[in-house]
Scaffold this motif. Structure first.
Motif, PDB file in Angstrom:
ATOM      1  N   ILE A 111     100.083  95.505  26.371  1.00 54.50           N
ATOM      2  CA  ILE A 111     101.174  96.458  26.170  1.00 54.50           C
ATOM      3  C   ILE A 111     102.133  96.307  27.340  1.00 54.50           C
ATOM      4  O   ILE A 111     101.733  96.429  28.495  1.00 54.50           O
ATOM      5  CB  ILE A 111     100.651  97.902  26.098  1.00 54.50           C
ATOM      6  N   GLY A 112     103.392  96.028  27.038  1.00 50.34           N
ATOM      7  CA  GLY A 112     104.388  95.829  28.077  1.00 50.34           C
ATOM      8  C   GLY A 112     105.511  96.834  27.969  1.00 50.34           C
ATOM      9  O   GLY A 112     105.900  97.242  26.879  1.00 50.34           O
ATOM     10  N   GLY A 113     106.035  97.228  29.125  1.00 49.98           N
ATOM     11  CA  GLY A 113     107.156  98.153  29.156  1.00 49.98           C
ATOM     12  C   GLY A 113     107.177  98.921  30.453  1.00 49.98           C
ATOM     13  O   GLY A 113     106.456  98.615  31.393  1.00 49.98           O
ATOM     14  N   ALA A 114     108.010  99.936  30.488  1.00 53.59           N
ATOM     15  CA  ALA A 114     108.044 100.849  31.632  1.00 53.59           C
ATOM     16  C   ALA A 114     106.734 101.644  31.629  1.00 53.59           C
ATOM     17  O   ALA A 114     106.092 101.774  30.585  1.00 53.59           O
ATOM     18  CB  ALA A 114     109.242 101.786  31.510  1.00 53.59           C
ATOM     19  N   PRO A 115     106.323 102.164  32.778  1.00 55.53           N
ATOM     20  CA  PRO A 115     105.037 102.874  32.839  1.00 55.53           C
ATOM     21  C   PRO A 115     104.851 103.964  31.778  1.00 55.53           C
ATOM     22  O   PRO A 115     103.784 104.064  31.178  1.00 55.53           O
ATOM     23  CB  PRO A 115     105.031 103.454  34.255  1.00 55.53           C
ATOM     24  N   LEU A 168     110.639  90.277  31.875  1.00 54.36           N
ATOM     25  CA  LEU A 168     112.058  90.018  32.115  1.00 54.36           C
ATOM     26  C   LEU A 168     112.977  90.932  31.314  1.00 54.36           C
ATOM     27  O   LEU A 168     114.183  90.938  31.530  1.00 54.36           O
ATOM     28  CB  LEU A 168     112.385  88.558  31.798  1.00 54.36           C
ATOM     29  N   GLN A 169     112.420  91.696  30.347  1.00 55.82           N
ATOM     30  CA  GLN A 169     113.248  92.549  29.497  1.00 55.82           C
ATOM     31  C   GLN A 169     114.040  93.569  30.315  1.00 55.82           C
ATOM     32  O   GLN A 169     115.221  93.754  30.104  1.00 55.82           O
ATOM     33  CB  GLN A 169     112.384  93.277  28.459  1.00 55.82           C
ATOM     34  N   GLN A 170     113.371  94.243  31.197  1.00 53.53           N
ATOM     35  CA  GLN A 170     114.001  95.280  32.014  1.00 53.53           C
ATOM     36  C   GLN A 170     113.372  95.254  33.401  1.00 53.53           C
ATOM     37  O   GLN A 170     112.178  94.969  33.539  1.00 53.53           O
ATOM     38  CB  GLN A 170     113.770  96.666  31.405  1.00 53.53           C
ATOM     39  N   GLU A 171     114.136  95.592  34.387  1.00 48.38           N
ATOM     40  CA  GLU A 171     113.587  95.678  35.737  1.00 48.38           C
ATOM     41  C   GLU A 171     112.536  96.793  35.794  1.00 48.38           C
ATOM     42  O   GLU A 171     112.731  97.868  35.237  1.00 48.38           O
ATOM     43  CB  GLU A 171     114.709  95.973  36.733  1.00 48.38           C
ATOM     44  N   GLY A 172     111.436  96.528  36.429  1.00 46.05           N
ATOM     45  CA  GLY A 172     110.377  97.519  36.568  1.00 46.05           C
ATOM     46  C   GLY A 172     109.369  97.527  35.436  1.00 46.05           C
ATOM     47  O   GLY A 172     108.415  98.313  35.464  1.00 46.05           O
ATOM     48  N   TRP A 173     109.553  96.681  34.422  1.00 44.95           N
ATOM     49  CA  TRP A 173     108.572  96.630  33.343  1.00 44.95           C
ATOM     50  C   TRP A 173     107.305  95.955  33.830  1.00 44.95           C
ATOM     51  O   TRP A 173     107.326  95.061  34.654  1.00 44.95           O
ATOM     52  CB  TRP A 173     109.143  95.886  32.143  1.00 44.95           C
TER      53      TRP A 173
END
Length: 132
Positions: free
Chosen positions: A72-76, A24-29
């Motif tokens: 590990i979470g985040g953008a690609p 939910l932090q950022q769209e696309g994560w």
């Protein structure tokens, strides 16, 4: 739940909440993982803040039945950098890779018993003789 099944781990409320919060932090994560030795899941969290600053990704460690797991979470691109940081750290910790500012010594078996003596005097020898 798909991620936990993929790594062979049982359902865990804390992991589910972390995954949902991260997504939910950022769209696309997204969330991915790195498999490590079980014992490393106790050591790695001490380095997660540094990894987070270097990659922008979020990290969480957990155990599966047979090994340790670092989520590990985040953008690609963040995830890729985070995976590289974890893998490099594990290789350095295992002595398979020299740190950028250090060295790995491979000591023949017949000299391993002398390592405590060498360790006690290493700093003064380095100042005296330098490196080659």
């Amino acid at each position: 739940e798909k991620l936990l099944k993929k790594i062979g781990a049982d359902f865990n409320q804390q992991v589910q909440q972390w995954v949902e919060f991260t997504m939910l932090q950022q769209e696309g994560w997204k969330v991915d993982y790195v498999l490590v030795a079980r014992g490393l899941t106790d050591v790695l969290p001490n380095h997660f803040n540094l990894f987070m600053r270097q990659s922008g990704a979020r990290f969480m460690s957990m155990h599966s039945p047979t090994q340790g797991v670092v989520l590990i979470g985040g953008a690609p691109a963040m995830i890729k950098r985070g995976q590289d940081l974890v893998n490099n750290f594990v290789e350095e910790l295992n002595g398979d890779r020299a740190p950028a500012d250090g060295a790995v010594f491979i000591v023949p078996v017949q000299y391993q018993q002398k390592m405590p003596l060498i360790a006690n005097h290493f700093q003064s020898w380095m100042w005296t003789y330098g490196t080659q």
